[in-house]
Scaffold this active site. Structure first.
Site, PDB file in Angstrom:
ATOM      1  CG  ASP A   1       2.359   7.683  27.872  1.00 25.95           C
ATOM      2  OD1 ASP A   1       2.469   6.944  28.872  1.00 25.95           O
ATOM      3  OD2 ASP A   1       1.272   7.910  27.319  1.00 25.95           O
TER       4      ASP A   1
ATOM      5  CG  ASN B   1       8.167  10.908  40.265  1.00 28.04           C
ATOM      6  OD1 ASN B   1       7.997  10.832  41.485  1.00 28.04           O
ATOM      7  ND2 ASN B   1       7.453  11.734  39.501  1.00 28.04           N
TER       8      ASN B   1
ATOM      9  CE1 TYR C   1       0.281   4.353  43.554  1.00 31.93           C
ATOM     10  CE2 TYR C   1       0.008   3.812  45.873  1.00 31.93           C
ATOM     11  CZ  TYR C   1       0.649   4.531  44.880  1.00 31.93           C
ATOM     12  OH  TYR C   1       1.648   5.436  45.204  1.00 31.93           O
TER      13      TYR C   1
ATOM     14  CE  LYS D   1       3.732   3.444  43.028  1.00 31.16           C
ATOM     15  NZ  LYS D   1       4.785   4.176  42.310  1.00 31.16           N
TER      16      LYS D   1
HETATM   17  N1  NAP Z   1       2.094  11.584  47.088  1.00 32.11           N
HETATM   18  C1  NAP Z   1       2.114  10.530  47.910  1.00 32.11           C
HETATM   19  O1  NAP Z   1       1.514  10.533  49.017  1.00 32.11           O
HETATM   20  C2  NAP Z   1       2.881   9.326  47.514  1.00 32.11           C
HETATM   21  C3  NAP Z   1       3.061   8.308  48.479  1.00 32.11           C
HETATM   22  C4  NAP Z   1       3.789   7.179  48.119  1.00 32.11           C
HETATM   23  C5  NAP Z   1       4.316   7.085  46.846  1.00 32.11           C
HETATM   24  N2  NAP Z   1       4.127   8.090  45.924  1.00 32.11           N
HETATM   25  C6  NAP Z   1       4.728   7.954  44.594  1.00 32.11           C
HETATM   26  O2  NAP Z   1       5.405   9.151  44.256  1.00 32.11           O
HETATM   27  C7  NAP Z   1       5.494   9.252  42.836  1.00 32.11           C
HETATM   28  C8  NAP Z   1       5.104  10.651  42.374  1.00 32.11           C
HETATM   29  O3  NAP Z   1       3.718  10.808  42.586  1.00 32.11           O
HETATM   30  P1  NAP Z   1       3.058  12.181  43.080  1.00 32.11           P
HETATM   31  O4  NAP Z   1       2.557  11.944  44.439  1.00 32.11           O
HETATM   32  O5  NAP Z   1       3.969  13.308  42.831  1.00 32.11           O
HETATM   33  O6  NAP Z   1       1.773  12.233  42.135  1.00 32.11           O
HETATM   34  P2  NAP Z   1       1.410  13.214  40.929  1.00 32.11           P
HETATM   35  O7  NAP Z   1       1.432  14.620  41.398  1.00 32.11           O
HETATM   36  O8  NAP Z   1       0.128  12.670  40.371  1.00 32.11           O
HETATM   37  O9  NAP Z   1       2.588  12.998  39.889  1.00 32.11           O
HETATM   38  C9  NAP Z   1       2.616  11.857  39.075  1.00 32.11           C
HETATM   39  C10 NAP Z   1       3.303  12.234  37.796  1.00 32.11           C
HETATM   40  O10 NAP Z   1       3.347  11.056  36.953  1.00 32.11           O
HETATM   41  C11 NAP Z   1       2.895  11.435  35.674  1.00 32.11           C
HETATM   42  N3  NAP Z   1       2.392  10.296  34.924  1.00 32.11           N
HETATM   43  C12 NAP Z   1       1.289   9.549  35.145  1.00 32.11           C
HETATM   44  N4  NAP Z   1       1.167   8.610  34.197  1.00 32.11           N
HETATM   45  C13 NAP Z   1       2.225   8.773  33.365  1.00 32.11           C
HETATM   46  C14 NAP Z   1       2.662   8.122  32.202  1.00 32.11           C
HETATM   47  N5  NAP Z   1       1.983   7.102  31.654  1.00 32.11           N
HETATM   48  N6  NAP Z   1       3.809   8.537  31.604  1.00 32.11           N
HETATM   49  C15 NAP Z   1       4.512   9.573  32.119  1.00 32.11           C
HETATM   50  N7  NAP Z   1       4.140  10.255  33.196  1.00 32.11           N
HETATM   51  C16 NAP Z   1       3.006   9.850  33.821  1.00 32.11           C
HETATM   52  C17 NAP Z   1       1.850  12.507  35.904  1.00 32.11           C
HETATM   53  O11 NAP Z   1       1.652  13.231  34.695  1.00 32.11           O
HETATM   54  P3  NAP Z   1       0.234  13.947  34.319  1.00 32.11           P
HETATM   55  O12 NAP Z   1       0.320  15.311  34.913  1.00 32.11           O
HETATM   56  O13 NAP Z   1       0.246  13.944  32.834  1.00 32.11           O
HETATM   57  O14 NAP Z   1      -0.850  13.109  34.919  1.00 32.11           O
HETATM   58  C18 NAP Z   1       2.554  13.301  36.992  1.00 32.11           C
HETATM   59  O15 NAP Z   1       3.493  14.180  36.427  1.00 32.11           O
HETATM   60  C19 NAP Z   1       4.604   8.135  42.293  1.00 32.11           C
HETATM   61  O16 NAP Z   1       5.402   7.041  41.929  1.00 32.11           O
HETATM   62  C20 NAP Z   1       3.735   7.771  43.474  1.00 32.11           C
HETATM   63  O17 NAP Z   1       3.246   6.455  43.397  1.00 32.11           O
HETATM   64  C21 NAP Z   1       3.420   9.196  46.245  1.00 32.11           C
END
Ligand code: NAP
Length: 251
Positions: free
Chosen positions: A66, A93, A170, A174
């Protein structure tokens, strides 16, 4: 040892979304050993099971971590050190988008966003740097998965299609992650490590209710695949940059 000739990559928050897809893509290559980070033991085990079912040539193991919890990070680093003695790459990530619409106070939302999105990655790198320094790969790499939402220049750009998006916690967290990337590039670059901020762009994932292909998000595999290239060294010339799939964002 079965992992001695493997490239060991730790991905935080890899039980779902882009992190899970990245793990899956890395496992297509038998030289990769993925440490799949998950804050939830249960979700992490399910993710590892799912990947093992795919019979991919790479190796995957769960690391419960975590990133908002200093003790959890220290425990994870201790376990990885005991089992594997080193890592070769680290992908910060894990992140949270925060509430939309907000229900909690601004200070609470800011604290939560910073803890997971910027403080967490700082502590993760500090805790795993001794293991990266034992990397047997020629070039250890750190990828901080950030967002164009953290770009100050884009925030002020009226041409930016995402300018109306508020999500202040957010964006601030970031932007701090981006500065952390610059600090890590300065710190570890002289050791030959490569450090990147990378924005996947609007991608289907569990990040928010908006992250759906039917709402214009790109498929998760497209969000993740540029990270495979970064980890393979294809963008080493951009060390210290704020990368996206097709180039770089302004800070
Ligand atoms: N998707 C987009 O459009 C987008 C755009 C720009 C940047 N990003 C970045 O891409 C990265 C991945 O995000 P995603 O889009 O794949 O979102 P996601 O599906 O919500 O994945 C985020 C992951 O982070 C985990 N997480 C959250 N809090 C945590 C903690 N305290 N410790 C460990 N794990 C934790 C979540 O676990 P749980 O399942 O337990 O919640 C989930 O596995 C992030 O850094 C996000 O900011 C995404």
């Amino acid at each position: 040892m079965p992992f001695n000739d493997k490239i060991i990559t730790l991905i935080t928050g890899a039980n779902g979304g882009i992190g899970f897809e990245l793990a899956s893509q890395l496992l297509a290559d038998g030289k990769n050993f993925v440490l799949l980070g998950s804050r939830s033991q249960e979700k992490g085990e399910a993710a590892v099971q799912e990947l093992k079912k795919r019979s991919l040539p790479g190796t995957v193991e769960l690391v419960q971590v975590d990133v908002s919890d200093e003790q959890s990070i220290a425990k994870a680093a201790g376990e990885v050190e005991e089992k594997y003695s080193r890592i070769d790459a680290l992908v910060n990530n894990a992140a949270i988008a925060g509430e939309t619409p907000p229900t909690h106070s601004l200070p609470r939302r800011l604290t939560a966003a910073f803890l997971t999105n910027s403080t967490g990655p700082a502590i993760v790198v500090e805790s795993f740097a001794p293991l990266l320094s034992k990397s047997t790969a020629k070039t250890p790499r750190i990828v901080n998965v950030t967002s164009g939402a953290g770009s100050i220049s884009l925030r002020l750009d009226s041409e930016n299609p995402h300018q109306q998006m508020k999500v202040v916690p957010y964006r601030m967290s970031k932007a701090a992650l981006n500065m952390l990337t610059a600090c890590q590039a300065y710190e570890y670059g002289p050791l030959g490590w490569k450090v990147f901020a990378f924005c996947p762009g609007f991608t289907a994932s569990g990040l928010s209710d908006m992250n759906k292909e039917e709402l214009g998000a790109k498929p998760t595999r497209e969000g993740a695949s540029p990270i495979v290239d970064i980890l393979a060294g294809k963008r080493d010339g951009e060390h210290g940059g704020f990368l996206h799939a097709g180039g770089q964002h302004p800070w």
